[in-house]
Design a protein around this motif. Structure first.
Motif, PDB file in Angstrom:
ATOM      1  N   ALA A 139      -6.435   0.695  -2.510  1.00 57.26           N
ATOM      2  CA  ALA A 139      -6.282   1.352  -1.208  1.00 57.26           C
ATOM      3  C   ALA A 139      -5.135   2.350  -1.262  1.00 57.26           C
ATOM      4  N   GLY A 140      -3.996   1.892  -1.840  1.00 60.61           N
ATOM      5  CA  GLY A 140      -2.824   2.765  -1.917  1.00 60.61           C
ATOM      6  C   GLY A 140      -3.096   3.999  -2.746  1.00 60.61           C
ATOM      7  N   ALA A 141      -3.719   3.812  -3.913  1.00 58.19           N
ATOM      8  CA  ALA A 141      -3.944   4.940  -4.819  1.00 58.19           C
ATOM      9  C   ALA A 141      -4.893   5.951  -4.194  1.00 58.19           C
ATOM     10  N   VAL A 142      -5.968   5.436  -3.582  1.00 64.55           N
ATOM     11  CA  VAL A 142      -6.942   6.350  -2.981  1.00 64.55           C
ATOM     12  C   VAL A 142      -6.313   7.087  -1.800  1.00 64.55           C
ATOM     13  N   LEU A 143      -5.589   6.322  -0.997  1.00 60.90           N
ATOM     14  CA  LEU A 143      -4.923   6.909   0.172  1.00 60.90           C
ATOM     15  C   LEU A 143      -3.930   7.987  -0.257  1.00 60.90           C
ATOM     16  N   GLY A 144      -3.077   7.605  -1.246  1.00 61.33           N
ATOM     17  CA  GLY A 144      -2.062   8.534  -1.726  1.00 61.33           C
ATOM     18  C   GLY A 144      -2.696   9.763  -2.344  1.00 61.33           C
ATOM     19  N   GLY A 145      -3.752   9.538  -3.136  1.00 61.51           N
ATOM     20  CA  GLY A 145      -4.430  10.662  -3.787  1.00 61.51           C
ATOM     21  C   GLY A 145      -5.018  11.599  -2.749  1.00 61.51           C
ATOM     22  N   ALA A 146      -5.672  11.008  -1.743  1.00 64.81           N
ATOM     23  CA  ALA A 146      -6.320  11.836  -0.725  1.00 64.81           C
ATOM     24  C   ALA A 146      -5.263  12.619   0.059  1.00 64.81           C
ATOM     25  N   ALA A 147      -4.191  11.913   0.446  1.00 63.95           N
ATOM     26  CA  ALA A 147      -3.136  12.585   1.205  1.00 63.95           C
ATOM     27  C   ALA A 147      -2.521  13.694   0.365  1.00 63.95           C
TER      28      ALA A 147
ATOM     29  N   VAL B  11       0.852  -1.199   0.000  1.00 63.34           N
ATOM     30  CA  VAL B  11       0.000   0.000   0.000  1.00 63.34           C
ATOM     31  C   VAL B  11       0.883   1.243   0.000  1.00 63.34           C
ATOM     32  N   ALA B  12       1.929   1.229   0.852  1.00 66.26           N
ATOM     33  CA  ALA B  12       2.817   2.394   0.914  1.00 66.26           C
ATOM     34  C   ALA B  12       3.553   2.575  -0.403  1.00 66.26           C
ATOM     35  N   GLY B  13       3.959   1.446  -1.001  1.00 61.33           N
ATOM     36  CA  GLY B  13       4.687   1.519  -2.268  1.00 61.33           C
ATOM     37  C   GLY B  13       3.880   2.189  -3.355  1.00 61.33           C
TER      38      GLY B  13
ATOM     39  N   ALA C  47       7.236  -0.455 -10.467  1.00 63.09           N
ATOM     40  CA  ALA C  47       8.332  -1.361 -10.089  1.00 63.09           C
ATOM     41  C   ALA C  47       8.082  -1.932  -8.700  1.00 63.09           C
ATOM     42  N   ASN C  48       7.632  -1.077  -7.779  1.00 63.32           N
ATOM     43  CA  ASN C  48       7.292  -1.545  -6.433  1.00 63.32           C
ATOM     44  C   ASN C  48       6.242  -2.633  -6.504  1.00 63.32           C
ATOM     45  N   LEU C  49       5.272  -2.385  -7.360  1.00 68.40           N
ATOM     46  CA  LEU C  49       4.154  -3.307  -7.478  1.00 68.40           C
ATOM     47  C   LEU C  49       4.609  -4.660  -7.998  1.00 68.40           C
TER      48      LEU C  49
END
Lengths: 248, 760, 168
Positions: free
Chosen positions: B689-697, B422-424, B645-647
């Motif tokens: 989850a990661g994309a939404v989280l990152g986008g929101a942040a 998720v962080a990646g 790449a992380n993915l």
């Protein structure tokens, strides 16, 4: 004249802390192994025999007691000092996953020699000798994953012997093999033993244990028996029928 | 590095074997790091070039560090003999003249040049042709001057000499030069002509002067050479100018740009760290068993750590080296039109050292984790059995397809790995969103210039006319709505050794529409608004009074509000023109013209100029920051690459964990398609989850981050804009889509693979 | 010994010494070599039961020899033997009796008994290993016999371990 024993252990204790509760695995073991001896350690699973052998090689720390290897106190060594001691004096063979998966067979066997400070040429010569002894020269460039279980164990044994260790430690080296592969590994073990190699080996397999000079039985973390295996004098020529009767 | 010998050989052998076993992955790591470094180098080069064009112009034209203006021809041999002087430009004759332009008279300097471009202090031809002996009427005009006057190749160039005779010359070409600053900061405007043409315009030798350029081996010799030249030439010297003045006149106030570069650099470094930590961490996680074997052989903890750091660090450093080369190549060849010289050594070194440090830190952590592995090769670890979560059971209850349920269960079986995945995705996504926020902010600058203090697109100066006449002519234009009289003066502030800019614009009762973001607009005489830079400089707050002297007259104003102030790093104080003493306020220096919405400032400007008005067009800060857009695009691309790449690392790891599960699933009767769906769902959930989280942040952070930038650059908080919802949604969707595509590749392969019969 | 002899005779009629040789060739050194007297005793009993019949064959310079062949009743008995399932090995272990009963008398403790027995089994195992070394690897029957003996011994050792865990 009097050579120190290869292994001398007194009052060795190992207590694991599992969830705050002390769980003793080894409870006061004394053992002396002289040079050239072959000692088999038997016992039910969970009796602490693997833990004991791991402690002999410094793979696990002891809770109390003393370990002397080749006349030198070893239980007080740091993790790094143990590693250095291992690369010089101790060869290890485990039940499985002995080989470094991303290295070829040749690299695996050369690794201990290189680690011990040998030149690449010396390491290569030693590797060529060991693999030819095993009849595995043509597998030198193969990845370990392409070898059969028996071949892998033989390579592991070759690697453990690469540095002429004073002590060979093995933890169920045939535990994962069928009878034919077991025989191949046994032959090799017998051969190095005849050449004077000191061996301490944990096993469940009677065939492996029967090759030892001495059998040590461990039960609940304590030695309950330690005596040589007698040569049966009355049956110079035995047959299978002496043991199993064919009903007729 | 210590000599490789003894046990070092074993480490090298292992590293070599490991790299051989995973060439593709290693290459991906190198490329990811190289991409980041390339982007950083390119961005830094563009910024350096954009904010300080002098260096590029000077290097390319082999400019002269010192220009000496003398009455007659100086002793060139003596000048050449001065220590540190490598080349001489000229001597050239130079004559003052006037350009008659639409009823205005603009002072210019005509400078002699040759039909062949000179090797030193060579003007850089940008448009048209250079001087030609067959076309003696042709002049080449300095580009910024030509732009200001609207001259193009082919435009008439009527020149009046000091004797009053007018000669109609023609603009042959436009050229840039690093030997003179930009017009109008640097006057008079410059035009190059052939020697005969110069003689025709100014036949009297007494009224010309001679300029001679000295190119030095090292710019540090400048002061000494100037002293020696003045002594050598005794009384001949009239004036000396050096490269420092030229550079100063070309430099933009670049605090905002510098801060933005710092932000992007930080983002790039974090991304690099993430990419490496992920790649190294993932690799080491799969190798713990091998590492245990190595330790049982006698590798010490230190050796293992050193070996892993060496392996992964080498990949990172190789990436940095590759990135440095690629960055240099790109800026030299691909961007040869925009970028003149490669990045100076300082920033290059900073980027290289910064990334190298980040690389080592990022690699050290997983290496340490590998080093403390216990030396007993454990039996193959089985993944923790995941109970069906409440969510999954709910999904089963509402009869979702089984693949979805299983995938959902898979996703969270290993919380640590899931968090890493998720962080990646989230971190690059957050950075991308911040980048988009910068983009939106720039768009906003252009769409609503009034919000950055540029309600007036044009300002007219009366020039030869009276203020009243100028105002009348400007207001006569149909597109001009309002004109605010204005004066800009430097004021001396007590306790400050420097002056600050004060701007009196509009009347206190009818103020110019400054974009007040804090406090209120001034309403009375003696009230003022200020930019953040000024508040910081003087250490005052809204509500405080400041005392200053303008042209000897003391002025006390009360600061009642803060405005967005893109000029002078925000160190500007603005108030009504009636707050000034009459001697300073009348007549106004200029009128700021607010145009009808939708009017084209360029069009209005041309019309006004045809009525003999001197017109300045406001430069939108977004235009100066245009280079940022290029950087944003590059950074988004690199970040996206890193995320993917992380993915890939994550899904490869996940697959390894699931190999046994897959066998069971297939045995249970899942079709390959369902297996694939299970795997993709597992990854997809984490990615979403990661994309939404990152986008929101990113969205919530970007406004704050940009405002922080604004604040510390002096412009002031209040400029930041979050990316538009549409942009954000598009970015998130593209990220999820691309991730699913990437996750599909290994999933497809796994779904088709044979069921492993036994676990080895 | 009765039924193996019947089986050999079902192949072809033979005299006693030929039967001894056939047995040895088939089972090799792994099986205790049969005593020729024992073979003749068994053949005599089989003849009395009517499963085989003996015919005297004259030899030029030697005494007559008896060649045995299978009767119809003998064939029936053989078929019945082959058709019926064979009983598995039964645990009627003498050592187990010792282990359970000896401590009651105070003569010996169980731990010592188990340890001594283990070492004995291991020494048996070593003998089997040596036997296997000596056996012609081409003789599959003999090899399988030895392997069977080893597996039984391994099972005995495992059982011993269980006894030690539970009884001591």
């Amino acid at each position: 004249m009097t050579q120190p024993p290869v292994v001398k252990v007194t009052g060795l204790v190992k207590i694991y802390q599992t969830g705050g509760l002390p769980v003793p695995a080894v409870r006061g073991v004394d053992l002396v192994v002289e040079a050239g001896e072959f000692v088999a350690i038997m016992g039910p699973s969970g009796s602490g025999k693997s833990t004991f052998v791991h402690m002999l090689g410094g793979l696990e720390t002891r809770t109390s007691g003393e370990i002397w290897l080749d006349g030198k106190r070893a239980d007080t060594l740091s993790e790094s000092a143990w590693a250095v001691l291992r690369r010089q004096k101790v060869g290890f063979v485990f039940q499985f996953l002995n080989l470094v998966t991303n290295m070829t067979v040749a690299d695996n066997v050369e690794l201990p020699a290189l680690l011990g400070g040998a030149s690449p040429r010396q390491a290569r010569e030693r590797r060529e000798y060991l693999l030819s002894e095993l009849g595995l020269e043509e597998r030198a460039a193969a990845a370990p994953g392409r070898l059969s279980g028996g071949e892998q164990q033989r390579v592991a044994l070759a690697r453990a012997l690469a540095n002429h260790p004073r002590l060979l430690l093995a933890d169920e080296p045939t535990g994962n093999l069928d009878s034919r592969n077991t025989r191949d590994v046994l032959k090799l073990l017998g051969k190095v033993h005849r050449q004077g190699q000191t061996i301490v080996l944990v096993t469940h397999d009677a065939r492996v244990a029967s090759m030892a000079d001495r059998v040590v039985s461990i039960l609940d973390g304590q030695i309950v028996d330690d005596a040589p295996i007698a040569r049966a004098p009355r049956r110079p020529v035995g047959t299978a029928g002496d043991i199993v009767e064919l009903h007729g | 590095m210590r000599v490789i010998g003894g046990s070092g050989r074993a480490e090298v052998r292992w590293i070599r074997a490991d790299l051989r076993a995973r060439r593709g992955q290693a290459l991906l790591t190198i490329v990811a790091v190289a991409g980041i470094v390339t982007a950083l180098i390119t961005a830094a080069t563009l910024l350096e070039d954009g904010t300080n064009p002098w260096r590029g112009l000077f290097e390319r034209g082999r400019g002269a560090h010192v220009w000496i203006h003398t009455k007659g021809v100086p002793d060139v041999a003596a000048l050449r003999g001065l220590g540190g002087v490598t080349d001489i430009a000229g001597p050239y004759r130079s004559a003052p003249a006037t350009l008659a332009e639409r009823g205005r008279k603009v002072p210019i300097a005509l400078q002699e040049s040759t039909a062949e471009l000179p090797p030193v202090a060579r003007p850089l031809l940008r448009e048209g042709r250079w001087l030609d002996a067959g076309n003696p009427e042709g002049v080449v005009v300095e580009q910024s001057f030509a732009r200001a006057l609207g001259l193009r190749p082919g435009s008439p160039f009527p020149v009046t000499g000091l004797n009053g005779a007018t000669h109609t010359l023609v603009v042959a070409g436009l050229a840039e030069s690093g030997d003179q600053g930009f017009y109008p900061e640097w006057t008079p405007g410059l035009a190059w002509t052939l020697a005969p043409t110069l003689t025709m315009v100014e036949p009297a030798p007494g009224r010309t002067e001679t300029v001679t350029g000295l190119r030095l081996a090292d710019a540090a010799y400048t002061d000494i050479v100037v002293q020696q030249a003045v002594i050598t030439l005794r009384n001949q010297v009239q004036r000396v100018s050096t490269w420092r003045e030229v550079r100063a006149s070309m430099e933009l106030d670049n605090r905002l740009l510098g801060l933005l570069l710092a932000l992007f650099g930080l983002a790039g470094l974090v991304a690099a760290a993430l990419a490496l930590a992920n790649a190294a961490g993932g690799r080491i996680l799969t190798q713990l068993r091998d590492i245990a074997t190595l330790k049982s052989l006698g590798f010490t903890r230190g050796q293992v750590i050193r070996m892993l750091v060496a392996e992964h660090g080498t990949l990172g450093l190789a990436g940095i080296a590759l990135g440095l080369v690629a960055g240099r190549l790109i800026t030299t060849y691909a961007l040869s039109g925009t970028v003149v010289v490669p990045l100076s050594p300082g920033p290059t070194l900073a980027i290289a050292a910064g990334t190298a440090l980040v690389v080592l830190v990022a690699v050290w952590l997983p290496a340490w984790r590998g080093g403390v592995t216990p030396p007993i090769p454990a039996a193959p670890a089985s993944p923790p059995g995941g109970r069906l979560s409440r969510l999954a059971r709910l999904a089963l209850l509402v009869r979702l397809p089984p693949a979805l349920v299983l995938g959902a269960r898979d996703a969270f079986t290993r919380p640590a790995t899931a968090a890493l995945t998720v962080a990646g995705v989230a971190v690059p996504m957050m950075m991308i969103t911040i980048g988009l926020g910068c983009w939106a902010t720039l768009d906003d600058f252009i769409r609503h210039p009034e919000q950055v203090g540029q309600a007036a697109a044009l300002s007219v100066r009366p020039g030869d006319l009276t203020a009243q006449e100028a105002l009348g002519r400007a207001m006569a234009d149909p597109d001009v709505v309002t004109a605010y009289p204005g004066v800009e003066l430097d004021a001396l502030v007590p306790w400050q050794t420097r002056t600050v800019r004060t701007r009196a614009l509009g009347l206190s009762g009818d103020p110019y529409p400054f974009p007040v973001v804090e406090g209120r607009m001034f309403r009375d005489r003696g009230e003022a608004v200020a930019g953040q830079g000024l508040l910081d400089l003087l250490g005052v707050r809204i509500g405080d009074r400041v005392r200053m002297t303008i042209g000897g007259t003391p002025l006390i104003v009360k600061i009642v509000g803060r405005v967005i102030e893109p000029e002078q790093d925000g160190e500007v104080l603005s108030f009504g023109i009636d707050s000034l003493a009459a001697k300073d306020a009348t007549p106004p220096q200029f009128y700021s013209l607010v145009l009808r919405p939708g009017a084209d400032p360029g069009e209005v400007r041309r019309r006004l100029e045809s009525r003999s008005l001197e017109v300045d067009q406001a430069v939108n800060p977004a235009d100066r920051l245009a280079v940022i857009r290029l950087i944003i695009v590059a950074l988004v691309a690199v970040l996206a690459l890193i995320g993917l790449a992380n993915l890939l690392t994550a899904s490869a790891l996940g697959l390894r964990d699931h190999l046994l599960d897959l066998a069971v699933l297939k045995a249970m009767g899942l079709t390959p398609r369902q297996v694939m769906a299970t795997l993709v769902t597992g990854t997809g959930l984490l990615v979403t989850a990661g994309a939404v989280l990152g986008g929101a942040a990113g969205a919530s952070l970007s406004k704050g981050v940009i405002d922080l930038e604004g604040r510390s650059s002096g412009v002031g908080a209040g400029i930041g804009r979050a990316p538009t919802p549409g942009m954000l949604a598009a970015a998130v969707l593209v990220a999820i889509g691309a991730s699913l595509l990437v996750a599909l590749i290994p999933a497809r392969r796994a779904a088709r693979a044979q069921v492993p019969v036994t676990a080895r | 010994m009765r039924l193996p002899l019947l089986a050999l005779l079902a192949k072809e009629p033979a005299h006693g010494y030929e039967l001894k040789q056939a047995l040895e060739a088939t089972f090799g050194s792994a099986y205790p070599s049969p005593n020729i007297g024992q073979i003749y005793v068994t053949l005599g009993r089989l003849e009395k039961d009517g499963y085989v019949r003996a015919v005297d064959v004259e030899q030029s310079n030697r005494p007559n020899k008896k060649v045995y062949y299978l009767t119809a009743a003998g064939r029936e008995a053989l078929e019945a033997w082959v058709d019926e399932p064979t009983e598995g090995p039964r645990v009627r272990d003498e050592f187990f009796m010792k282990l359970v009963l000896a401590p009651l008398t105070g003569i010996s403790d169980r731990m010592a008994l188990v340890n001594r027995q283990r070492r004995h089994y291991l020494s048996l195992m070593r003998d089997l290993d040596e036997l296997a070394e000596r056996t012609d690897p081409g003789n599959r029957v003999a090899r399988l016999l030895i392997e069977g003996a080893m597996l039984h011994l391994q099972a005995d050792l495992d059982w011993l371990e269980r006894c030690q865990e539970d009884l001591t």
